[in-house]
Design an enzyme around this catalytic site. Sequence first.
Site, PDB file in Angstrom:
ATOM      1  N   LEU A  27     -11.989   4.840  -4.355  1.00  9.07           N
ATOM      2  CA  LEU A  27     -12.072   5.838  -3.278  1.00  9.07           C
ATOM      3  C   LEU A  27     -11.057   5.600  -2.148  1.00  9.07           C
ATOM      4  CD1 LEU A  27     -13.676   8.323  -2.270  1.00  9.07           C
ATOM      5  CD2 LEU A  27     -15.073   6.716  -0.950  1.00  9.07           C
ATOM      6  N   ASP A  28     -10.250   6.630  -1.859  1.00  6.98           N
ATOM      7  CA  ASP A  28      -9.270   6.602  -0.757  1.00  6.98           C
ATOM      8  C   ASP A  28      -8.246   5.477  -0.911  1.00  6.98           C
ATOM      9  OD1 ASP A  28     -10.598   8.760   0.355  1.00  6.98           O
ATOM     10  OD2 ASP A  28     -11.910   7.520   1.568  1.00  6.98           O
ATOM     11  N   GLU A  29      -8.058   5.022  -2.152  1.00  9.89           N
ATOM     12  CA  GLU A  29      -7.090   3.952  -2.400  1.00  9.89           C
ATOM     13  C   GLU A  29      -5.945   4.402  -3.297  1.00  9.89           C
ATOM     14  OE1 GLU A  29      -6.595   1.037  -1.257  1.00  9.89           O
ATOM     15  OE2 GLU A  29      -8.457   0.376  -0.320  1.00  9.89           O
ATOM     16  N   GLY A  86     -13.624   6.459   3.478  1.00  9.82           N
ATOM     17  CA  GLY A  86     -14.991   6.928   3.327  1.00  9.82           C
ATOM     18  C   GLY A  86     -15.347   8.081   4.234  1.00  9.82           C
ATOM     19  N   ARG A 137       0.825  -1.214   0.000  1.00 13.58           N
ATOM     20  CA  ARG A 137       0.000   0.000   0.000  1.00 13.58           C
ATOM     21  C   ARG A 137       0.855   1.258   0.000  1.00 13.58           C
ATOM     22  NH1 ARG A 137      -2.846   3.432  -0.859  1.00 13.58           N
ATOM     23  NH2 ARG A 137      -4.903   3.960  -0.052  1.00 13.58           N
TER      24      ARG A 137
END
EC number: 3.5.1.10
Lengths: 285, 285, 285, 285
Positions: D228-230, D202, C212
């Site tokens: 989203l948010d990745e 989120g 990540r």
Amino acid sequence: MTTQNHHLVLTLVCEDRPGIVHAVTGAVVATGGNITESQQFASASTDRFYMRIQVDTPAAQEQFEQELQPVIDRYDIEHTLDVAGRPLRTLILASTAKHCVNDLLFQTDAGNLPLEVPLILANHDTLAPLAGFYEVPFEHLPVKGPEQKAAFEARVLQAVDEHDVELVVLARYMQILSPELCEALAGRCINIHHSFLPGFKGANPYRQAHTRGVKQIGATAHFVTSDLDEGPIIEQNVTRVDHTRSPAELMAIGQDTECRTLRQAVGWYAQSRVLLDGARTVIFR
Amino acid sequence: MTTQNHHLVLTLVCEDRPGIVHAVTGAVVATGGNITESQQFASASTDRFYMRIQVDTPAAQEQFEQELQPVIDRYDIEHTLDVAGRPLRTLILASTAKHCVNDLLFQTDAGNLPLEVPLILANHDTLAPLAGFYEVPFEHLPVKGPEQKAAFEARVLQAVDEHDVELVVLARYMQILSPELCEALAGRCINIHHSFLPGFKGANPYRQAHTRGVKQIGATAHFVTSDLDEGPIIEQNVTRVDHTRSPAELMAIGQDTECRTLRQAVGWYAQSRVLLDGARTVIFR
Amino acid sequence: MTTQNHHLVLTLVCEDRPGIVHAVTGAVVATGGNITESQQFASASTDRFYMRIQVDTPAAQEQFEQELQPVIDRYDIEHTLDVAGRPLRTLILASTAKHCVNDLLFQTDAGNLPLEVPLILANHDTLAPLAGFYEVPFEHLPVKGPEQKAAFEARVLQAVDEHDVELVVLARYMQILSPELCEALAGRCINIHHSFLPGFKGANPYRQAHTRGVKQIGATAHFVTSDLDEGPIIEQNVTRVDHTRSPAELMAIGQDTECRTLRQAVGWYAQSRVLLDGARTVIFR
Amino acid sequence: MTTQNHHLVLTLVCEDRPGIVHAVTGAVVATGGNITESQQFASASTDRFYMRIQVDTPAAQEQFEQELQPVIDRYDIEHTLDVAGRPLRTLILASTAKHCVNDLLFQTDAGNLPLEVPLILANHDTLAPLAGFYEVPFEHLPVKGPEQKAAFEARVLQAVDEHDVELVVLARYMQILSPELCEALAGRCINIHHSFLPGFKGANPYRQAHTRGVKQIGATAHFVTSDLDEGPIIEQNVTRVDHTRSPAELMAIGQDTECRTLRQAVGWYAQSRVLLDGARTVIFR
């Protein structure tokens, strides 16, 4: 909590002995109050007891004070009692550096700092537009020699008097206060020094830090005393740096740490979380 | 990388001028090498250029050195060349405090620190069992007066010679080295001081920190010079504390910071990541 | 404090309502005690009141308990009362990783952690010499299939019973406990997870962190529940990393954070500073 | 450095193989340039080589580019070449939250961020006075349904085109961008998420953090992708909190971390220090 209730903040300082907390909380109970926050500390260095409580109470402040009086008398307590969250009347002294003043005004405006700033007094006019944006009165008095310095300091005392100022903040004011002014503002004047005190006292701390090759630079918020950069420390933070940074870069990097450190110290003071314990401070965070 | 390849570490220091990197990397290319890590720094204070590269090369170290020699000569470069990861022969000086020695031995044993410790020399015998557990030779020589101190220091120099020691670590040794020993070990002796230098030099830094009421306590790993606690800083860290902590508690809290700070400094030194730039250090992390 | 005095630690949990502190401190006063530390918290999520006080008192523990009983009854309080600093009987479960066990044993031996470790139970024998050095009993039971796992868990419960264990610490034990064991040890079993939860639950968190590309890696000490890595969090710390680090390097870097985080959680628990507030924890540091 | 010299920034990405650095620095030498900063990284995940150098050169940018062209061709390099310190044309998208926008504009005005902001586009008019103070054009377009959202996004693309925008910053914009817009802005759109990703993706991350009882809250600056948010993480920081903080207080405390984290990410991007390595970023700090 019903909307009629007051939220009061009480601080207490006295000689340490048994029974104080029981007696104080007895007064709280007698007014029908509930303690929502409570912290205490017995100092081994000074043998004094420090306490701060927040109370949610239906009693008026005067009634609470009355209820407390016998306890105050019995234990010979120095105390303060105030409405929680009441904005503190704060005079800001500034020079040309914008970052700390910008941070204090932004955070106050955003509701994150319980301050009311009746005046910014500066020895340069650089910050006038910023003060204007936040609709804070701004005065510029140059400080170029002993006479102007005396006039500036006289204006400080006058403003303190005029606006019933509770705290004076040196937001990178960069001038050394006279011993007389330090004395007059004792315990209610906070400075931000741009180093991790006691390292790099005096002028140009970032240059000193560069010369010495430190690996972290710091900032220290402290009470102002006539002993330069030796006043009781309220808060300190550091930021990691390395050999590649010039003194100018250290300064730019350090400004963030200065803002944050000063803001925390001022905010805690405004919430009656900062008590003096000799040359040290008790911080009830 | 094929298994026949060497992994070499090269450090370079010289006057800063154009063309150095091109010339050095030319030598790397000529040996069929590939650069796997590279860092450089041009010091504005001393006008010197610093570089560290790791090279994966099929060439023997001697061949690489030969290829490099014309560049070394042309730019008048001080250099070191070593096999990456080779354990550094390290003499540890200790007293009664266990935490730093325990950390250095544990991390070495765990493969996290590239050290080889031929000897721990201590002025107390407290650490003998710990040394025994890690199968590291341990010698105890009391230091109770000038004569014993001289004998201890003579033994240090003898051990340095005997074991071809590359680094001497003062792991809370707590004795001030003589100027002669400082001189003899210049640039290869690292001390851990239990404060955030330049604050709280000298004895009892945690007591000083308590008296001064600092809000963060620190540790500083630095090269030892005859100017006490003024040698070039290699690494610094801090830990947050508050008014409730006694000097003894500050000491216990700070030990972790000391271990970590000393370990980082020693580890970087062992990997040729620490270069001297006058009174400052260049750290190629 | 006279030497005859006891130093007691009292924790209280009950429904939040006015008068509790006054009533409790009344019992303290009645025994001639002095409060040396006091913290409290009213939880808005659960409407419960939490308190921890340390009392220096000439009264025996039983007498103090007696004095307190009416208050306990009136406010329907769950409480614990203990001698301050009493070592907590702690069972350590381990596997092959040494760093956390080494840290716990070293800190206990150094007097920084109030633990008494009657047994280390491990599914590998790697840590036997380390346990031996600190003279802590060590048992090795392999866990290679469901039967061995059941046997291991049965031995855990037996050891808990046999040694009157108050806390079970999973010091990088690396096995998932059965729901039954989780249930049996509810509120007295602490795990160290090598990520900043809730990020990277489950296996190989450092590999996940690498994939990540996070810029800080963390560790989380939490109570064990049958919901994997979802138990109430006690402590969390992070360490800065960058793109150059492999999963193996992240692991080595993170071990320090794991040790520190687990040690803090265990130390606070041993001092009765950790209280459960639903799915959250109240930490009276 | 003479005043006629250019200070250029070059970034390079290509397949990792030997000789690249030597070839690139050859071009630098050929223009009479001196390397003042240089960083490189070989990614084990993608087998690609990343480099960033700053060069002080008397050559015009075109001449330098010409000199470099054969190297670019030989190694099949993707590169950027720019004047160091040139302000990056940056479009800011905002909503009602002031702190990040205030920080970006203050730091830009103070000369600490090399940005040029041709427009702030917001779905509320709250920030109009702040933009006015810094003399930055401000547009308000409500986003209350799909049609208004489409209109807003069309205006974004138009503004990007019109002002030749190089970076779009979501300074707490709080709306999810459409996959199409994400795609159109790929690699040049940075968001600040108010949690330590991948935890609390989120909506309402501070509420989630409160419910989970985390002990540190964080902020993450990342590239925006349609997942989203990745998106690839650029920077992350955390701040310690405890059980006493409400979700609203966590939010106030976290804003500082958000400002700092976004500012660092944007500043590094503006200095060509952020390169994409698959789903990760290479940050040449």
